[in-house]
Design an enzyme around this catalytic site. Structure first.
Site, PDB file in Angstrom:
ATOM      1  N   ASP A   1      42.617  41.176  42.213  1.00  0.00           N
ATOM      2  CA  ASP A   1      41.300  41.312  41.589  1.00  0.00           C
ATOM      3  C   ASP A   1      41.095  40.318  40.448  1.00  0.00           C
ATOM      4  O   ASP A   1      40.206  40.508  39.616  1.00  0.00           O
ATOM      5  CB  ASP A   1      41.115  42.739  41.056  1.00  0.00           C
ATOM      6  CG  ASP A   1      41.319  43.781  42.136  1.00  0.00           C
ATOM      7  OD1 ASP A   1      40.765  43.599  43.234  1.00  0.00           O
ATOM      8  OD2 ASP A   1      42.025  44.770  41.895  1.00  0.00           O
TER       9      ASP A   1
ATOM     10  N   SER B   1      39.044  37.909  35.485  1.00  0.00           N
ATOM     11  CA  SER B   1      39.239  39.311  35.842  1.00  0.00           C
ATOM     12  C   SER B   1      37.946  39.797  36.484  1.00  0.00           C
ATOM     13  O   SER B   1      36.919  39.903  35.820  1.00  0.00           O
ATOM     14  CB  SER B   1      39.576  40.152  34.609  1.00  0.00           C
ATOM     15  OG  SER B   1      39.744  41.513  34.955  1.00  0.00           O
ATOM     16  N   ARG B   2      37.991  40.059  37.776  1.00  0.00           N
ATOM     17  CA  ARG B   2      36.758  40.314  38.522  1.00  0.00           C
ATOM     18  C   ARG B   2      36.178  41.698  38.264  1.00  0.00           C
ATOM     19  O   ARG B   2      34.974  41.898  38.371  1.00  0.00           O
ATOM     20  CB  ARG B   2      37.018  40.125  40.018  1.00  0.00           C
ATOM     21  CG  ARG B   2      37.462  38.707  40.369  1.00  0.00           C
ATOM     22  CD  ARG B   2      37.586  38.504  41.869  1.00  0.00           C
ATOM     23  NE  ARG B   2      38.042  37.142  42.168  1.00  0.00           N
ATOM     24  CZ  ARG B   2      39.310  36.806  42.344  1.00  0.00           C
ATOM     25  NH1 ARG B   2      40.247  37.731  42.253  1.00  0.00           N
ATOM     26  NH2 ARG B   2      39.651  35.556  42.594  1.00  0.00           N
ATOM     27  N   ILE B   3      37.015  42.679  37.967  1.00  0.00           N
ATOM     28  CA  ILE B   3      36.504  44.038  37.783  1.00  0.00           C
ATOM     29  C   ILE B   3      36.902  44.647  36.448  1.00  0.00           C
ATOM     30  O   ILE B   3      36.416  45.717  36.097  1.00  0.00           O
ATOM     31  CB  ILE B   3      36.981  44.964  38.923  1.00  0.00           C
ATOM     32  CG1 ILE B   3      38.516  45.058  38.937  1.00  0.00           C
ATOM     33  CG2 ILE B   3      36.455  44.476  40.266  1.00  0.00           C
ATOM     34  CD1 ILE B   3      39.051  46.013  39.972  1.00  0.00           C
TER      35      ILE B   3
END
Length: 478
Positions: free
Chosen positions: A328, A353-355
């Site tokens: 992620d 950091s995608r989420i």
């Protein structure tokens, strides 16, 4: 015992018995077990055990799980009737074990009443929930600019020897008192590195909430292959019980190499860089087990920090690209930053950091909103300023603030900061309270300010109250 004896009935019993056709390099070739299944345990007559790893038309390949010299060609082999499991539970906390659960710390074996299979299916979508709670690592750059949420899979990637393991170790140390159980999986490392990691955990009293799974560099390739699955099974047990866990896989480069070694020994067709065709599935089925469960299924979480090694910063290599696509987000450590003394050597521009931002506390998220952009703009301006051109006053001011921010982002090893400390330096920098501080004085001023930060200040405290306290602390320092 008496009841089992009374219930015993005489009768004809048929069982398959095979024999060892060949042995070498931790692999046994076996004939005569036509009903054997993948990942099934088999037993040798000398008491050794093996794990069925490949099914062939005439012979099957098995990984030896014990380094017994008694296994020879012609020895009888039989089914054990179960899959490979590892003991799980709170009695493992503070222990150092191998991928089979055997102790390596010289203490008696832990009393375990529950066992879990090393191989298990990832939780289905219906059991999962959204990442909503932050997991603090204590690192300024990570917690503010590349936040991680509980249940996230965040890759740590970079060249060898620039602080990847130190960053993950700091994250484990920062979980003290946060009710997060940790599992450190050390794969293919020399014994000196393993001993150093365990000593750091012991000195910081982090072993009280940590399990260390070790497969050393001189271990059989099968042990190095099983190590991350063993650590995942231990953490998965706690996640199913509704607890928060953190798993560090250090590192998956050696894990992929051990799997390639096993595959070549088992004569599987090699693919790109001699890796087998299912190398992508190897790590995806491991990391997909890390998630956060919904409240209906316990509400626990498993956060994964896999570590991967690059060569000369090449992100487009085979294994790094596989891991980047599975996780992620990634924390990229740059060797040039490390050589320049920027520690931790995190490249903010190529890290993402995608989420994790969805789990970040609103106060920290608001205070750090423009920090990343300001720092990237400063790097571009600094590169342009090297040509010796005459700069405007506004550009020179941005360069000064950027140099100050670079010094603020530096952080010594084994000194994780609390989330209150993160918000303190973010507000002090963002509101211009550190404008009169020279870059070379930033570390001293910041350390003194954070040391006197009152415990009454919380993340939810009003911003005015924060600024009032910070101005008073800095007035005494400046």
């Amino acid at each position: 015992m008496v009841e089992s004896v009374k219930a015993y009935q005489f009768g004809l019993r048929l069982s398959e018995r095979g024999c060892v056709a060949g042995i070498g390099d931790g692999i046994a070739w076996i004939r005569g077990l036509p009903s054997a299944r993948l990942d099934e345990l088999i037993g040798f007559d000398d008491g050794s055990t093996g794990l069925v790893f490949q099914l062939g038309k005439d012979v099957l390949g098995a990984i030896l799980l014990s380094q017994s010299r008694g296994v020879t060609a012609g020895m009888a082999v039989q089914h054990i009737g179960r899959k490979l499991e590892i003991g799980v539970g709170d009695t493992l906390l503070g222990r150092v074990v191998d991928p089979l659960g055997s102790p390596l710390d010289g203490l008696p074996p832990p009393e375990l009443r529950q066992f879990r299979s090393l191989e298990a299916a990832a939780p289905p979508i219906i059991e999962r929930d959204f990442v909503s709670e932050p997991l603090y690592t204590g690192c300024k750059i990570v917690d503010t600019l590349i936040p991680i949420g509980k249940g996230q899979r965040q890759l740590i990637i970079g060249d060898d020897g620039i602080g990847k393991s130190a960053l993950a170790l700091d994250a484990v140390l920062n979980q003290c008192g946060r009710n997060v159980l940790c599992v450190m999986v050390l794969i293919g490392q020399p014994r000196s590195s393993v001993a150093g990691t365990i000593e750091v955990l012991r000195q910081a009293d982090a072993l009280a909430y940590t399990v260390v799974v070790v497969a050393e560099a001189n271990a059989l390739p099968g042990f190095r292959y099983l190590a991350p699955f063993a650590g995942c099974a231990i953490a998965e047990h706690w996640m199913r019980m509704g607890r928060d866990t953190l798993v560090v896989y250090d590192d998956l480069t050696r894990h992929a190499q051990s799997y390639r070694e096993l595959s070549l020994l088992l004569q599987r067709p090699p693919g790109r860089e001699a890796y087998p065709g299912d190398i992508f599935y190897l790590h995806s089925r491991l990391l997909e087990r890390s998630t956060v469960l919904s409240s209906a299924y316990g509400g626990g979480s498993m956060t994964a920090l896999p570590i991967i090694e690059t060569r000369q910063g090449e992100l487009s290599a085979y294994i790094p690209t596989n891991l980047i696509s599975i996780t992620d987000g990634q924390i990229y450590l740059e060797s040039k930053l490390f050589a320049a003394g920027m520690l931790p050597a995190i490249d903010i521009g190529r890290s993402v950091s995608r989420i994790g931002g969805k789990a970040q506390h609103p106060a920290i998220k608001t205070a750090s909103a423009h920090i990343r952009l300001d720092y990237l703009q400063f790097l571009e301006l600094e590169l342009f300023a090297r040509f010796g051109t005459r700069l405007e006053a506004g550009v020179e001011e941005k360069l000064q603030r950027g140099r100050l921010l670079r010094e603020i982002l530096k952080q010594d090893r084994l000194q994780p900061l609390s989330e209150s400390a993160h918000l303190a330096w973010l507000l002090a920098y963002g509101e211009g309270l550190l404008e009169t501080v020279k870059p070379e004085q930033a570390a001293e001023v910041l350390t003194g300010m954070l040391a006197q930060l009152p415990d009454t200040l919380k993340l939810d405290s009003p911003k005015k109250h924060w600024l009032q306290v910070l101005r008073q602390l800095l007035a005494d320092k400046l």
